[in-house]
Structure formats: structure tokens, C-alpha cells
Design a protein around this motif. Structure first.
Motif, mmCIF file in Angstrom:
data_model
loop_
_atom_site.group_PDB
_atom_site.id
_atom_site.type_symbol
_atom_site.label_atom_id
_atom_site.label_comp_id
_atom_site.label_asym_id
_atom_site.label_seq_id
_atom_site.Cartn_x
_atom_site.Cartn_y
_atom_site.Cartn_z
ATOM 1 N N PHE A 52 0.820 -1.208 0.000
ATOM 2 C CA PHE A 52 0.000 0.000 0.000
ATOM 3 C C PHE A 52 0.852 1.255 0.000
ATOM 4 O O PHE A 52 0.563 2.208 -0.718
ATOM 5 C CB PHE A 52 -0.935 -0.015 1.216
ATOM 6 C CG PHE A 52 -1.814 1.199 1.321
ATOM 7 C CD1 PHE A 52 -2.910 1.343 0.498
ATOM 8 C CD2 PHE A 52 -1.543 2.195 2.243
ATOM 9 C CE1 PHE A 52 -3.738 2.456 0.579
ATOM 10 C CE2 PHE A 52 -2.366 3.316 2.340
ATOM 11 C CZ PHE A 52 -3.463 3.449 1.502
ATOM 12 N N PHE A 53 1.918 1.279 0.798
ATOM 13 C CA PHE A 53 2.781 2.447 0.922
ATOM 14 C C PHE A 53 3.233 2.955 -0.448
ATOM 15 O O PHE A 53 3.240 4.153 -0.707
ATOM 16 C CB PHE A 53 4.004 2.082 1.777
ATOM 17 C CG PHE A 53 4.977 3.204 1.977
ATOM 18 C CD1 PHE A 53 4.738 4.176 2.933
ATOM 19 C CD2 PHE A 53 6.135 3.284 1.219
ATOM 20 C CE1 PHE A 53 5.639 5.216 3.133
ATOM 21 C CE2 PHE A 53 7.036 4.317 1.415
ATOM 22 C CZ PHE A 53 6.786 5.289 2.372
ATOM 23 N N TYR A 54 3.611 2.043 -1.330
ATOM 24 C CA TYR A 54 4.140 2.432 -2.641
ATOM 25 C C TYR A 54 3.044 2.803 -3.632
ATOM 26 O O TYR A 54 3.153 3.799 -4.337
ATOM 27 C CB TYR A 54 5.017 1.323 -3.210
ATOM 28 C CG TYR A 54 6.261 1.094 -2.396
ATOM 29 C CD1 TYR A 54 7.266 2.058 -2.365
ATOM 30 C CD2 TYR A 54 6.433 -0.056 -1.652
ATOM 31 C CE1 TYR A 54 8.403 1.872 -1.605
ATOM 32 C CE2 TYR A 54 7.572 -0.251 -0.890
ATOM 33 C CZ TYR A 54 8.551 0.712 -0.864
ATOM 34 O OH TYR A 54 9.667 0.536 -0.114
ATOM 35 N N TRP A 55 2.005 1.966 -3.719
ATOM 36 C CA TRP A 55 0.991 2.284 -4.724
ATOM 37 C C TRP A 55 0.182 3.512 -4.356
ATOM 38 O O TRP A 55 -0.294 4.236 -5.234
ATOM 39 C CB TRP A 55 0.130 1.089 -5.107
ATOM 40 C CG TRP A 55 -0.839 0.525 -4.127
ATOM 41 C CD1 TRP A 55 -0.686 -0.598 -3.383
ATOM 42 C CD2 TRP A 55 -2.151 1.017 -3.810
ATOM 43 N NE1 TRP A 55 -1.800 -0.830 -2.620
ATOM 44 C CE2 TRP A 55 -2.723 0.139 -2.863
ATOM 45 C CE3 TRP A 55 -2.901 2.113 -4.219
ATOM 46 C CZ2 TRP A 55 -3.992 0.346 -2.338
ATOM 47 C CZ3 TRP A 55 -4.168 2.302 -3.694
ATOM 48 C CH2 TRP A 55 -4.694 1.414 -2.773
ATOM 49 N N TYR A 56 0.049 3.807 -3.062
ATOM 50 C CA TYR A 56 -0.639 5.022 -2.633
ATOM 51 C C TYR A 56 0.130 6.258 -3.104
ATOM 52 O O TYR A 56 -0.447 7.201 -3.630
ATOM 53 C CB TYR A 56 -0.777 5.019 -1.109
ATOM 54 C CG TYR A 56 -1.424 6.250 -0.525
ATOM 55 C CD1 TYR A 56 -2.802 6.367 -0.483
ATOM 56 C CD2 TYR A 56 -0.660 7.290 -0.009
ATOM 57 C CE1 TYR A 56 -3.415 7.487 0.054
ATOM 58 C CE2 TYR A 56 -1.259 8.417 0.537
ATOM 59 C CZ TYR A 56 -2.634 8.511 0.560
ATOM 60 O OH TYR A 56 -3.229 9.619 1.097
ATOM 61 N N GLN A 57 1.444 6.219 -2.937
ATOM 62 C CA GLN A 57 2.257 7.360 -3.366
ATOM 63 C C GLN A 57 2.241 7.522 -4.886
ATOM 64 O O GLN A 57 2.167 8.644 -5.397
ATOM 65 C CB GLN A 57 3.691 7.205 -2.873
ATOM 66 C CG GLN A 57 3.811 7.381 -1.388
ATOM 67 C CD GLN A 57 5.245 7.319 -0.916
ATOM 68 O OE1 GLN A 57 6.183 7.400 -1.697
ATOM 69 N NE2 GLN A 57 5.431 7.183 0.373
ATOM 70 N N MET A 58 2.286 6.419 -5.597
ATOM 71 C CA MET A 58 2.241 6.499 -7.064
ATOM 72 C C MET A 58 0.882 6.995 -7.544
ATOM 73 O O MET A 58 0.792 7.738 -8.528
ATOM 74 C CB MET A 58 2.556 5.133 -7.693
ATOM 75 C CG MET A 58 3.993 4.704 -7.545
ATOM 76 S SD MET A 58 5.149 5.861 -8.334
ATOM 77 C CE MET A 58 5.889 6.658 -6.941
#
Length: 87
Positions: free
Chosen positions: A48-54
Motif C-alpha cells: 500500500f505504501f508504494y501504490w498510494y504514493q504512485m
């Protein structure tokens, strides 16, 4: 002294408030780390951490483009009012 027809339009307008919100929203979303500092739910194996930022990269692009278009429209309207008042 100044004539009533030469009155300046207000600096803070509803359109300008919307522009400000469009530009501030990505900063608030990214600075509020506690809302996305987690791994679940994963999307296609991506935490989640990465796809939220993207996702916010795309959202920020759309919001910035919206703010720019609103700003252009606001400036054209102000210029038309100023040009119409001076004639």
C-alpha cells in the motif's frame, strides 16, 4: 480619488479558493504519513505504501492541471472586466 467603476475585483474568490485547495491537497496527503505507512492492502503484490504514493502522482498531476486551467480562466475574466471597464 478613485471612481466606483475602477473598483478592483476581490482578491479571494471562490475560484481561487478551489485553486488553492487543488494545490494544497497533495502536500497534505503526502505529509500525513500515518495514513499510508502500512503494507496492506497490497495491489498486485505492491505494498500500500508504494501504490498510494504512485496514485498521488497521478492525482497531483490532475489537480495541478485543474488549478492551472482555473487560473487561466480567472485571469481572462479579470482582463475582460478590466478592459470592459476602461472603454
Amino acid at each position: 480619488m478613485s471612481d466606483v467603476s475602477e473598483a478592483r475585483p476581490p482578491v479571494v474568490t471562490p475560484v481561487r479558493v478551489i485553486i488553492a485547495l487543488c494545490l494544497v491537497a497533495p502536500f497534505v496527503a503526502m505529509l500525513w504519513v500515518g495514513s499510508y505507512a502500512k503494507t496492506d492492502p497490497a495491489l498486485g503484490g505492491i505494498p500500500f505504501f508504494y501504490w498510494y504514493q504512485m496514485l498521488w502522482v497521478l492525482i497531483s498531476t490532475a489537480l495541478t492541471m485543474t488549478a492551472y486551467k482555473l487560473w487561466q480562466r480567472d485571469q481572462r475574466a479579470r482582463a475582460a472586466r478590466k478592459g470592459g471597464a476602461s472603454e
